[in-house]
Design a protein around this motif. Structure first.
Motif, PDB file in Angstrom:
ATOM      1  N   LEU A 154      -9.323  -1.409   0.047  1.00  0.00           N
ATOM      2  CA  LEU A 154      -9.267   0.039   0.237  1.00  0.00           C
ATOM      3  C   LEU A 154      -8.017   0.671  -0.368  1.00  0.00           C
ATOM      4  O   LEU A 154      -7.855   1.894  -0.293  1.00  0.00           O
ATOM      5  CB  LEU A 154      -9.309   0.382   1.736  1.00  0.00           C
ATOM      6  CG  LEU A 154     -10.590   0.005   2.476  1.00  0.00           C
ATOM      7  CD1 LEU A 154     -10.447   0.280   3.964  1.00  0.00           C
ATOM      8  CD2 LEU A 154     -11.779   0.765   1.907  1.00  0.00           C
ATOM      9  N   TYR A 155      -7.148  -0.131  -0.946  1.00  0.00           N
ATOM     10  CA  TYR A 155      -5.918   0.440  -1.499  1.00  0.00           C
ATOM     11  C   TYR A 155      -6.241   1.325  -2.707  1.00  0.00           C
ATOM     12  O   TYR A 155      -7.018   0.946  -3.581  1.00  0.00           O
ATOM     13  CB  TYR A 155      -4.947  -0.662  -1.914  1.00  0.00           C
ATOM     14  CG  TYR A 155      -3.681  -0.117  -2.540  1.00  0.00           C
ATOM     15  CD1 TYR A 155      -2.718   0.483  -1.741  1.00  0.00           C
ATOM     16  CD2 TYR A 155      -3.472  -0.174  -3.914  1.00  0.00           C
ATOM     17  CE1 TYR A 155      -1.557   0.998  -2.294  1.00  0.00           C
ATOM     18  CE2 TYR A 155      -2.325   0.347  -4.479  1.00  0.00           C
ATOM     19  CZ  TYR A 155      -1.370   0.928  -3.661  1.00  0.00           C
ATOM     20  OH  TYR A 155      -0.224   1.460  -4.226  1.00  0.00           O
ATOM     21  N   GLY A 156      -5.641   2.499  -2.729  1.00  0.00           N
ATOM     22  CA  GLY A 156      -5.860   3.433  -3.819  1.00  0.00           C
ATOM     23  C   GLY A 156      -7.023   4.375  -3.609  1.00  0.00           C
ATOM     24  O   GLY A 156      -7.265   5.251  -4.432  1.00  0.00           O
ATOM     25  N   SER A 157      -7.745   4.228  -2.497  1.00  0.00           N
ATOM     26  CA  SER A 157      -8.907   5.072  -2.230  1.00  0.00           C
ATOM     27  C   SER A 157      -8.564   6.107  -1.166  1.00  0.00           C
ATOM     28  O   SER A 157      -7.633   5.936  -0.373  1.00  0.00           O
ATOM     29  CB  SER A 157     -10.093   4.235  -1.756  1.00  0.00           C
ATOM     30  OG  SER A 157      -9.816   3.636  -0.496  1.00  0.00           O
ATOM     31  N   LEU A 158      -9.344   7.171  -1.138  1.00  0.00           N
ATOM     32  CA  LEU A 158      -9.150   8.192  -0.120  1.00  0.00           C
ATOM     33  C   LEU A 158      -9.522   7.663   1.261  1.00  0.00           C
ATOM     34  O   LEU A 158      -8.948   8.089   2.271  1.00  0.00           O
ATOM     35  CB  LEU A 158      -9.985   9.431  -0.453  1.00  0.00           C
ATOM     36  CG  LEU A 158      -9.615  10.185  -1.740  1.00  0.00           C
ATOM     37  CD1 LEU A 158     -10.486  11.436  -1.887  1.00  0.00           C
ATOM     38  CD2 LEU A 158      -8.144  10.550  -1.767  1.00  0.00           C
ATOM     39  N   THR A 159     -10.461   6.734   1.322  1.00  0.00           N
ATOM     40  CA  THR A 159     -10.840   6.140   2.614  1.00  0.00           C
ATOM     41  C   THR A 159      -9.671   5.403   3.243  1.00  0.00           C
ATOM     42  O   THR A 159      -9.420   5.520   4.452  1.00  0.00           O
ATOM     43  CB  THR A 159     -12.020   5.176   2.424  1.00  0.00           C
ATOM     44  OG1 THR A 159     -13.114   5.876   1.837  1.00  0.00           O
ATOM     45  CG2 THR A 159     -12.451   4.581   3.755  1.00  0.00           C
ATOM     46  N   ASN A 202      -9.108  17.281  -2.892  1.00  0.00           N
ATOM     47  CA  ASN A 202      -8.732  15.940  -2.427  1.00  0.00           C
ATOM     48  C   ASN A 202      -8.110  16.003  -1.041  1.00  0.00           C
ATOM     49  O   ASN A 202      -8.410  15.178  -0.167  1.00  0.00           O
ATOM     50  CB  ASN A 202      -7.745  15.299  -3.408  1.00  0.00           C
ATOM     51  CG  ASN A 202      -8.413  14.821  -4.676  1.00  0.00           C
ATOM     52  OD1 ASN A 202      -9.626  14.636  -4.733  1.00  0.00           O
ATOM     53  ND2 ASN A 202      -7.623  14.620  -5.721  1.00  0.00           N
ATOM     54  N   ARG A 208      -6.896  11.179  -7.573  1.00  0.00           N
ATOM     55  CA  ARG A 208      -7.023  11.130  -6.115  1.00  0.00           C
ATOM     56  C   ARG A 208      -5.802  11.710  -5.408  1.00  0.00           C
ATOM     57  O   ARG A 208      -5.735  11.656  -4.189  1.00  0.00           O
ATOM     58  CB  ARG A 208      -7.232   9.679  -5.653  1.00  0.00           C
ATOM     59  CG  ARG A 208      -8.523   9.051  -6.150  1.00  0.00           C
ATOM     60  CD  ARG A 208      -8.749   7.712  -5.469  1.00  0.00           C
ATOM     61  NE  ARG A 208      -9.984   7.073  -5.916  1.00  0.00           N
ATOM     62  CZ  ARG A 208     -10.060   6.187  -6.895  1.00  0.00           C
ATOM     63  NH1 ARG A 208      -8.960   5.823  -7.540  1.00  0.00           N
ATOM     64  NH2 ARG A 208     -11.209   5.654  -7.237  1.00  0.00           N
ATOM     65  N   THR A 252      -2.422   6.328  -2.866  1.00  0.00           N
ATOM     66  CA  THR A 252      -3.381   6.745  -3.887  1.00  0.00           C
ATOM     67  C   THR A 252      -2.867   6.271  -5.235  1.00  0.00           C
ATOM     68  O   THR A 252      -1.715   6.518  -5.584  1.00  0.00           O
ATOM     69  CB  THR A 252      -3.558   8.275  -3.905  1.00  0.00           C
ATOM     70  OG1 THR A 252      -2.278   8.908  -3.963  1.00  0.00           O
ATOM     71  CG2 THR A 252      -4.281   8.733  -2.657  1.00  0.00           C
ATOM     72  N   SER A 253      -3.698   5.596  -5.980  1.00  0.00           N
ATOM     73  CA  SER A 253      -3.234   4.898  -7.178  1.00  0.00           C
ATOM     74  C   SER A 253      -3.468   5.652  -8.473  1.00  0.00           C
ATOM     75  O   SER A 253      -3.009   5.223  -9.522  1.00  0.00           O
ATOM     76  CB  SER A 253      -3.941   3.532  -7.273  1.00  0.00           C
ATOM     77  OG  SER A 253      -5.352   3.705  -7.298  1.00  0.00           O
TER      78      SER A 253
END
Length: 314
Positions: free
Chosen positions: A170-175, A108, A258, A253-254
């Protein structure tokens, strides 16, 4: 006339001999073990020992079994070297509900690190080049506002960024985490590149302009080949900051799937279930810090050159 020539040659030959008889000239050589040298090297040795001792304790503890650690002598080398703590830290340690070690968080972190470093360094290099060579109206105001962003505490910006990423989906994503690292790495890297490009002789830029080269031609064919040291500086700064980041990783990251490596390390070290395995904790800590250390030691000389050229000029 012959006697005059012989006399002149004799005097010329006697001059080096006279110089040797007078003794050596120039500054007095410094003694290797003078009082000032002893103080300097002694101070450096104490400081090096101060920083190396915790690392030594971490390494020897990670190579011991728990029965040997319970004896209590943390400075003693291991009587029986074991790499089981390293294996457990990598693929068996529990980081919350998952017990697959740091391996998942390692990949990750790589997925976060690579695009973040590439984007932030690439954009900052173009920004620094434009602000130093292609100044436009309001460029100094833009640069000042960009520098102000470098001194705003990260904690102040967390909530607004969470709202923005949530609205963008996009919240919680690696992007989303990659975009955060790119944005926060922009000010300091732009400053470094701007100062470095400002130290390059302006005549090169003017000659290229006379020859008809444009913005991108000058950047790729003249500036980039001369800018390896400052790129190494930006690379090390970004790799160290992004790889060692905990605040952004735990905030943006949620889900545990991740989490970057630093968040997983925190979960391992602060676990309150079962026996406290200090050897596994030390091995996990060393594994987490391995990537920045390898990059720094591999490019240390270029790092020093880039800092000297890009941090104090402009």
């Amino acid at each position: 006339m012959a006697d005059v020539g012989i006399l002149a040659a004799t005097k010329a030959a006697e001059q080096p001999v006279a110089a040797l008889l007078d003794g050596p000239r120039g500054p007095k050589p410094v003694r290797r073990f003078s009082r000032s040298n002893i103080i300097i090297y002694g101070t450096l040795f104490v400081v090096a020992l101060y920083y190396a001792l915790p690392l030594y304790v971490m390494i020897v503890t990670s190579l011991k079994g728990m029965p040997e650690i319970r004896v209590g002598n943390i400075f003693a080398p291991p009587l029986e070297v074991t790499f089981q703590p390293w294996v457990k830290a990598w693929q068996e340690a529990c980081t919350g509900i998952n017990c697959d070690g740091l391996s998942r968080g390692f990949w990750n972190s790589f997925q976060i690190l690579i695009p973040s470093v590439i984007l932030s360094v690439a954009i900052a290099s173009v920004n620094g080049y434009a602000l130093s060579m292609w100044k436009f109206r309001g460029s100094e105001v833009f640069f000042t506002l960009l520098m102000i962003g470098a001194f705003i505490p990260y904690q102040v910006m967390l909530y607004p960024i969470v709202i923005m990423l949530r609205e963008a989906g996009l919240y919680g994503s690696l992007t989303g985490l990659v975009l955060v690292h790119v944005a926060f790495g922009m000010p300091i890297n732009t400053l470094l590149f701007r100062n470095y490009f400002a130290s390059i002789p302006e005549e090169l830029f003017k000659a290229a302009r006379v020859d008809g080269a444009g913005f991108w031609a000058i950047f790729f064919r003249i500036m980039l080949p001369m800018s390896l040291p400052i790129f190494v500086v930006a690379l090390i700064i970004q790799v160290t900051g992004i790889w060692n980041d905990f605040l952004f990783g735990v905030t943006f990251t949620s889900s545990p799937e991740r989490y970057p490596m630093t968040v997983q390390l925190n979960n391992i070290v602060n676990s309150v279930q079962g026996v406290k395995e200090y050897n596994v904790n030390m091995a996990a800590t060393l594994l987490t810090g391995l990537v920045p250390l390898v990059i720094y030691f591999a490019s240390g000389k270029l790092f020093v050159r880039g800092i000297a050229a890009g941090a104090v000029k402009g």
